[in-house]
Write a protein that holds these residues in place. Structure first.
Motif, PDB file in Angstrom:
ATOM      1  N   ILE A 159      -4.640  -8.867   3.486  1.00 26.09           N
ATOM      2  CA  ILE A 159      -3.466  -8.245   2.869  1.00 26.09           C
ATOM      3  C   ILE A 159      -3.872  -6.997   2.084  1.00 26.09           C
ATOM      4  CG2 ILE A 159      -1.696  -8.543   1.084  1.00 26.09           C
ATOM      5  CD1 ILE A 159      -1.458 -11.461   1.954  1.00 26.09           C
ATOM      6  N   LEU A 160      -5.042  -7.057   1.463  1.00 26.41           N
ATOM      7  CA  LEU A 160      -5.503  -5.921   0.651  1.00 26.41           C
ATOM      8  C   LEU A 160      -6.110  -4.794   1.490  1.00 26.41           C
ATOM      9  CD1 LEU A 160      -7.137  -7.775  -2.385  1.00 26.41           C
ATOM     10  CD2 LEU A 160      -4.913  -6.635  -2.277  1.00 26.41           C
ATOM     11  N   LEU A 161      -6.588  -5.106   2.704  1.00 30.46           N
ATOM     12  CA  LEU A 161      -7.220  -4.093   3.560  1.00 30.46           C
ATOM     13  C   LEU A 161      -6.368  -2.841   3.754  1.00 30.46           C
ATOM     14  CD1 LEU A 161      -9.333  -3.001   5.549  1.00 30.46           C
ATOM     15  CD2 LEU A 161      -8.339  -4.474   7.305  1.00 30.46           C
ATOM     16  N   PRO A 162      -5.099  -2.950   4.176  1.00 31.99           N
ATOM     17  CA  PRO A 162      -4.308  -1.730   4.376  1.00 31.99           C
ATOM     18  C   PRO A 162      -3.978  -1.025   3.071  1.00 31.99           C
ATOM     19  CG  PRO A 162      -2.920  -3.660   4.631  1.00 31.99           C
ATOM     20  CD  PRO A 162      -4.331  -4.156   4.537  1.00 31.99           C
ATOM     21  N   LEU A 163      -3.909  -1.771   1.977  1.00 29.45           N
ATOM     22  CA  LEU A 163      -3.629  -1.145   0.679  1.00 29.45           C
ATOM     23  C   LEU A 163      -4.840  -0.346   0.217  1.00 29.45           C
ATOM     24  CD1 LEU A 163      -1.698  -4.051  -1.086  1.00 29.45           C
ATOM     25  CD2 LEU A 163      -0.778  -2.059   0.100  1.00 29.45           C
ATOM     26  N   PHE A 164      -6.040  -0.896   0.419  1.00 30.47           N
ATOM     27  CA  PHE A 164      -7.262  -0.140   0.136  1.00 30.47           C
ATOM     28  C   PHE A 164      -7.259   1.163   0.937  1.00 30.47           C
ATOM     29  CE2 PHE A 164      -9.745  -4.322  -0.675  1.00 30.47           C
ATOM     30  CZ  PHE A 164      -9.415  -4.289  -2.012  1.00 30.47           C
ATOM     31  N   THR A 165      -6.959   1.040   2.228  1.00 32.39           N
ATOM     32  CA  THR A 165      -6.974   2.202   3.115  1.00 32.39           C
ATOM     33  C   THR A 165      -5.941   3.240   2.685  1.00 32.39           C
ATOM     34  OG1 THR A 165      -7.539   0.706   4.944  1.00 32.39           O
ATOM     35  CG2 THR A 165      -6.913   2.946   5.524  1.00 32.39           C
TER      36      THR A 165
END
Length: 200
Positions: free
Chosen positions: A102-108
């Motif tokens: 869930i955090l991967l695209p937000l990091f990106t």
């Protein structure tokens, strides 16, 4: 405009599902080493959609992963890391399966927003995809350590050597995913320029 974004999100979700449940999403590179493409649609979403859409892609990735590890993946000795259905699995297996994804695209999203104001698009995309995937992998490995290295039931039945093997296996695959993310991100950003988006 909102309809267009939802349509793009739906297309990326469809690609995500295909990558997760068919051989199209995996590139075998050697014994036990596979370059998975499941994280690519999630990363691409961060380049063309707002953050409020990105986490949905991450959640879908987590759900697909959970379903796979809870069904076909149960045959693998490492399945307990990602699903509580497997022997030795617990609630933290769900956290490991969902939270980093869930955090991967937000990091990106936020990394790309930072880099694109300072570098060319190709470099910005490559840096964003690479760093975000590294953070994702670090979270997965860190949560595995926290959740299972101190778990007496797991260590007594499987032994510390097996847990070390899981970390090494996950680490090698993580390096492949990180490299794939950087290369693909730099490659697709040119094609994405044609889309009408404030992000590009």
């Amino acid at each position: 405009m909102k309809t267009n974004k939802i349509t793009v999100m739906a297309v990326l979700i469809a690609i995500e599902i295909i990558f997760c449940f068919t051989p199209l999403g995996s590139i075998p590179l050697g014994p036990g080493i596979t370059a998975t493409l499941a994280h690519i649609p999630v990363i691409i979403s961060a380049f063309i959609l707002e953050a409020k859409y990105n986490w949905v892609l991450g959640a879908v990735m987590g759900l697909c992963s959970f379903i796979w590890w809870s069904t076909a993946g149960l045959a693998y000795p490492t399945s307990f890391v990602f699903t509580p259905i497997a022997e030795y699995g617990n609630f933290m297996s769900v956290v490991i399966c969902f939270l980093p994804r869930i955090l991967l695209p937000l990091f990106t999203f936020y990394l790309y927003d930072f880099f694109r104001k300072r570098f060319k698009l190709n470099l910005s995309a490559a840096l964003s995809g690479t760093i975000a995937t590294f953070l994702h992998s670090a979270m997965v490995l860190g949560l595995i350590y926290i959740s299972f290295y101190k778990n007496k039931n797991v260590s007594e039945n499987l032994g510390s050597n097996f847990l070390n093997f899981i970390s090494a296996w996950a680490g090698v695959n993580a390096l492949v995913e990180i490299a794939t993310a950087g290369i693909v991100s730099a490659a697709v950003i040119k094609a994405l320029k044609g889309l009408k988006s404030d992000k590009i």
